[in-house]
Design a protein around this motif. Structure first.
Motif, PDB file in Angstrom:
ATOM      1  N   GLU A 145       9.196   1.561  23.111  1.00 46.67           N
ATOM      2  CA  GLU A 145       9.202   1.727  24.561  1.00 46.67           C
ATOM      3  C   GLU A 145       8.808   3.138  24.988  1.00 46.67           C
ATOM      4  O   GLU A 145       8.513   3.364  26.152  1.00 46.67           O
ATOM      5  CB  GLU A 145      10.590   1.395  25.117  1.00 46.67           C
ATOM      6  CG  GLU A 145      11.046  -0.034  24.824  1.00 46.67           C
ATOM      7  CD  GLU A 145      10.120  -1.067  25.431  1.00 46.67           C
ATOM      8  OE1 GLU A 145       9.617  -0.823  26.540  1.00 46.67           O
ATOM      9  OE2 GLU A 145       9.881  -2.104  24.788  1.00 46.67           O
ATOM     10  N   THR A 146       8.808   4.085  24.061  1.00 53.11           N
ATOM     11  CA  THR A 146       8.535   5.474  24.379  1.00 53.11           C
ATOM     12  C   THR A 146       7.116   5.839  23.962  1.00 53.11           C
ATOM     13  O   THR A 146       6.618   5.397  22.927  1.00 53.11           O
ATOM     14  CB  THR A 146       9.538   6.403  23.669  1.00 53.11           C
ATOM     15  OG1 THR A 146      10.862   5.992  24.000  1.00 53.11           O
ATOM     16  CG2 THR A 146       9.351   7.844  24.118  1.00 53.11           C
ATOM     17  N   LEU A 147       6.459   6.671  24.785  1.00 48.61           N
ATOM     18  CA  LEU A 147       5.102   7.107  24.501  1.00 48.61           C
ATOM     19  C   LEU A 147       5.116   8.229  23.464  1.00 48.61           C
ATOM     20  O   LEU A 147       5.882   9.186  23.583  1.00 48.61           O
ATOM     21  CB  LEU A 147       4.428   7.591  25.798  1.00 48.61           C
ATOM     22  CG  LEU A 147       3.013   8.143  25.679  1.00 48.61           C
ATOM     23  CD1 LEU A 147       2.051   7.077  25.185  1.00 48.61           C
ATOM     24  CD2 LEU A 147       2.542   8.699  27.020  1.00 48.61           C
ATOM     25  N   HIS A 148       4.250   8.121  22.449  1.00 49.18           N
ATOM     26  CA  HIS A 148       4.137   9.118  21.390  1.00 49.18           C
ATOM     27  C   HIS A 148       2.742   9.722  21.400  1.00 49.18           C
ATOM     28  O   HIS A 148       1.772   9.099  21.850  1.00 49.18           O
ATOM     29  CB  HIS A 148       4.402   8.496  20.013  1.00 49.18           C
ATOM     30  CG  HIS A 148       5.743   7.849  19.870  1.00 49.18           C
ATOM     31  ND1 HIS A 148       6.051   6.623  20.434  1.00 49.18           N
ATOM     32  CD2 HIS A 148       6.867   8.260  19.221  1.00 49.18           C
ATOM     33  CE1 HIS A 148       7.300   6.299  20.128  1.00 49.18           C
ATOM     34  NE2 HIS A 148       7.814   7.278  19.393  1.00 49.18           N
ATOM     35  N   TYR A 149       2.642  10.951  20.872  1.00 48.39           N
ATOM     36  CA  TYR A 149       1.329  11.553  20.679  1.00 48.39           C
ATOM     37  C   TYR A 149       0.524  10.694  19.706  1.00 48.39           C
ATOM     38  O   TYR A 149       1.030  10.234  18.689  1.00 48.39           O
ATOM     39  CB  TYR A 149       1.458  12.974  20.119  1.00 48.39           C
ATOM     40  CG  TYR A 149       2.034  13.966  21.100  1.00 48.39           C
ATOM     41  CD1 TYR A 149       1.321  14.355  22.230  1.00 48.39           C
ATOM     42  CD2 TYR A 149       3.288  14.531  20.887  1.00 48.39           C
ATOM     43  CE1 TYR A 149       1.842  15.261  23.136  1.00 48.39           C
ATOM     44  CE2 TYR A 149       3.821  15.455  21.771  1.00 48.39           C
ATOM     45  CZ  TYR A 149       3.094  15.810  22.895  1.00 48.39           C
ATOM     46  OH  TYR A 149       3.615  16.710  23.789  1.00 48.39           O
TER      47      TYR A 149
END
Length: 302
Positions: A145-149
């Motif tokens: 659910e979280t945006l990562h590089y």
């Protein structure tokens, strides 16, 4: 176009429609027709000023951004503003400024506005890019659910409930696709949900980015600078502050897709001495390529 008789042209400063000379009856009928037409348009709300006001009200209607989560990171599905890191201007669109090329899907203009109030024209939803087929080289993240590089995303214009979504997109320069002033790669909105609308989120520090095992997979914090690279052409989302022009919303900056890098070679030479191959090195980007995801702070303040 209104035509005038010889008598009217000779006596235009002395006579009016009440003086029965020339085409006096025709002039009188024309005035009555214009008045009726004006009153009808005013009653139906179709005057140009009414249409313009409705357009402004729709584009500048306030939007509630997603509140920053307790972890302080950007999540998929968040409604955010995409702000330039140095100028503070916000990525904005003009839905009524459409392309006239009938050979392609209708596109809508994108600029960077100095107005920072969250509204319909500058709110975007972060959508995760989902491949049609599985990719064994695609990294699997535990927190989905979280945006990562290093992850690929699509920026969807925050739509009205009854409207089809529009996506930020770019494509290679051609005779019909280029930025209006810089003539670099065009950035616009399109209803086509294709790979042309996919961007990858990169760390702004090229040194950290070169250490992929250290930085790729880290979560993207809200309010921290990132580089948004177009996947199809590997050109970065770029603000051109030297190209400031007037539109219906005021003076705004041009936005295009162009990777602008520093001219020096200090970093490259330093990395070569550390054993890195020149082909694996990237030059640091200029501040033109740095953007920030802005959400609503806890308590409603931004």
């Amino acid at each position: 176009m209104q035509y005038y008789t010889k008598q009217q042209l000779q006596g235009s400063g002395k006579y009016n429609s009440k003086c029965r000379i020339g085409n006096w009856n025709e002039d009188l009928e024309m005035e009555e027709t214009l008045l009726k037409d004006y009153l009808s348009k005013r009653e139906n709300g179709t005057l140009k000023i009414d249409l313009f006001q409705r357009r402004m009200n729709k584009a500048l209607a306030p939007v509630e951004l997603t509140t920053v989560k307790a972890d302080g990171y950007v999540h998929f599905g968040d409604v955010v503003q995409v702000c330039h890191a140095t100028t503070g201007s916000t990525l904005s669109c003009d839905i009524d400024d459409k392309s006239s090329d009938s050979r392609v899907d209708k596109t809508h203009a994108v600029t960077a506005s100095t107005s920072t109030d969250p509204c319909v024209r500058n709110a975007f939803k972060i959508v995760k890019y989902e491949k049609a087929t599985s990719d064994i080289f695609e990294r699997d993240y535990e927190d989905k659910e979280t945006l990562h590089y290093g992850q690929k995303i699509k920026l969807m214009h925050f739509p009205e409930p009854h409207e089809a979504p529009l996506y930020l997109y770019s494509k290679p320069i051609s005779t019909t696709n280029f930025a209006k002033f810089s003539h670099f790669q065009e950035i616009a909105l399109t209803p086509s949900d294709s790979f042309d609308s996919v961007f990858v989120v990169l760390h702004p520090d090229v040194v950290e980015r070169s250490n992929m095992e250290n930085i790729e997979g880290e979560k993207v914090p809200v309010g921290k600078a990132v580089v948004l690279q177009h996947c199809g052409t590997r050109q970065n989302l770029c603000l051109m502050p030297q190209f400031k022009f007037q539109n219906d919303f005021g003076a705004e900056y041009e936005v295009c897709a162009k990777t602008l890098t520093v001219l020096g070679k200090n970093l490259t030479m330093e990395k070569i001495t550390q054993g890195m191959v020149r082909g694996d090195l990237e030059k640091p980007e200029l501040p033109n390529n740095f953007w920030v995801f802005i959400s609503s702070a806890i308590g409603g303040s931004q």
